[in-house]
Scaffold this active site. Sequence first.
Site, short mmCIF file in Angstrom:
data_model
loop_
_atom_site.label_atom_id
_atom_site.label_comp_id
_atom_site.label_asym_id
_atom_site.label_seq_id
_atom_site.Cartn_x
_atom_site.Cartn_y
_atom_site.Cartn_z
N SER A 46 0.73 -1.28 0.12
CA SER A 46 0.02 -0.10 0.07
C SER A 46 0.79 1.36 0.01
O SER A 46 0.09 2.08 -0.17
CB SER A 46 -1.09 -0.01 1.37
N ILE A 48 2.07 2.60 2.51
CA ILE A 48 1.59 3.42 3.61
C ILE A 48 2.76 3.70 4.64
O ILE A 48 3.38 2.74 5.05
CB ILE A 48 0.48 2.86 4.25
N HIS A 50 2.92 3.98 8.10
CA HIS A 50 1.87 3.92 9.34
C HIS A 50 2.49 4.76 10.59
O HIS A 50 3.72 4.79 10.83
CB HIS A 50 1.66 2.49 9.86
N ARG A 308 2.34 -10.99 1.39
CA ARG A 308 2.69 -10.49 2.55
C ARG A 308 3.33 -11.78 3.48
O ARG A 308 2.60 -12.95 3.27
CB ARG A 308 1.73 -9.79 3.78
N SER A 333 3.15 -6.06 7.33
CA SER A 333 2.76 -4.77 7.58
C SER A 333 2.92 -4.58 9.31
O SER A 333 2.59 -5.40 10.19
CB SER A 333 1.38 -4.21 7.48
N CYS A 397 2.08 9.49 -20.83
CA CYS A 397 0.83 9.55 -19.58
C CYS A 397 1.46 10.22 -18.53
O CYS A 397 1.13 10.91 -17.72
CB CYS A 397 0.47 8.04 -19.38
N CYS A 432 -2.15 4.25 -19.85
CA CYS A 432 -2.30 3.09 -21.01
C CYS A 432 -1.39 2.19 -20.48
O CYS A 432 -1.13 1.06 -21.39
CB CYS A 432 -1.79 3.95 -22.43
N CYS A 437 4.27 3.36 -24.90
CA CYS A 437 5.71 3.62 -24.87
C CYS A 437 6.46 2.42 -24.77
O CYS A 437 7.74 2.35 -24.86
CB CYS A 437 6.05 4.55 -23.35
#
Length: 478
Positions: A46, A48, A50, A308, A333, A397, A432, A437
């Site tokens: 993710s 993240i 934490h 994980r 995590s 893009c 895309c 590319c």
Amino acid sequence: MKYDVIIIGAGVSGCAVARELAKTDLRIMVLEKEEDVCEGTSKANSGIVHAGYDAMPGTLKAKLNVRGNEMMARLSEELAFDFIRNGSLVLCFDERGRKQIEELYERGKANKVPDLEIWERERILEEEPNVNEEVVCALHAPTAGIVCPFGMNIALAENAADNGVRFVFNERAEHFERTQNGWKINGKYDSEIVINAAGVYAGHVHDAVSKEKIEIRPRKGEYFLLDHEAKGLASHTLFQLPGPYGKGVLIAPTVHENILVGPTADFTDNFEETNTTMPGLERIRSLAANTIRNIPYHSVITSFAGLRAVGNTKDFIIQESVPGWIDVAAIESPGLTSAPAIGEMVAEMVRKRLHPEKKADFVSKRKGFVNVKKLSKEEWNELIEKDKAYGKIVCRCEMVTEGQVRDACNRSVPASSTDGIKRRVRAGMGRCQGGFCLPRVMEIVAECTDGSMEKVQKAGAESVYITGKNKEDLDGVR
């Protein structure tokens, strides 16, 4: 070949350890079974950072999460990877859940997470107007953030390599022999200390040298990734109240202005199962609707899954399991957040054993990749004057130039595949997904390696794009 330390695994934990140990005069090697760093758990999470309220007080997860969070801002400046402290909200949609929010608050205080607050409905909707109006309260953690997971992993690896760490790719650590002074790996690499940071395979690697087994089970998480046009959907990382398998489905901005929705949490016995599934993605849709009801799934540009490494101790396993053998296992995590602190902890374990000297010429800073989207017109023109390749757009893009792709192929830990380019400079990460590319990226990779398009890989030896040449084959038939 003799080393002081060999690290098995070039994920974020292994590279964080390598970077810390590179501050000493030790001879260090990182051994990785894939063709690049960040090919396993570290690339598909993710992103993240934490805050640290979730882990139980007294655990390694709690201690290393909070310390890793504290280290992240300075580390991102030193190593030039993207990090934003956007804060997080754990949302409660039923008054019966308020007690759980209060428990998380108290746990966070026990873990010494700063500035936690419990927000009520009005404040939540003021800050996040797209959140389901049935929200009751939320735990706000301002120190939470978001990071580019592969950008961080690559930055750690490059800085380690810049300071003398050797990386060996495309070689699985399979044979381990106890020697008088340490270990011999694959019959050719000698080292006083081995650090096992092999991700979901850390249990297998450990079990090859110890009678006391470590149980690691892969848990798959599937995600949706939304295009830039959805970037206003959320500004904080939005969690739901945690369940037995973690923090549940989240909705979060990324440092590249996408929106991430997911993950699922399904155990699997297949250590390579990174496919997405219709049932998994439908489950994300259903659960995410509790947080924000009108998620614009028409803006999805890709879905992906990662594994994980879940241990049976409910905590990280960081220990010298047998003499000269340090396991860094079960790093689920908040492993990404904890990685800098894991690096510190393991490096200190090694220092106490080997007593190395500090490296007088250690280079703490790393030059990041050019991002022309962040340059002023004047800065971009100045760059083009020095190298015209920075004026040739390869990926429309994400506005990636030929110069950026070539740079990615010529670093201290160079990209050797199109996925390696993608993770470093984002060519192919946009709407895309490489449809425009990819051919030009392949040409540049071929030019920077052996000049053969037939050998260009997506990610690893079994992933070449070109299997034949239609025109030549047809000419042969005629």
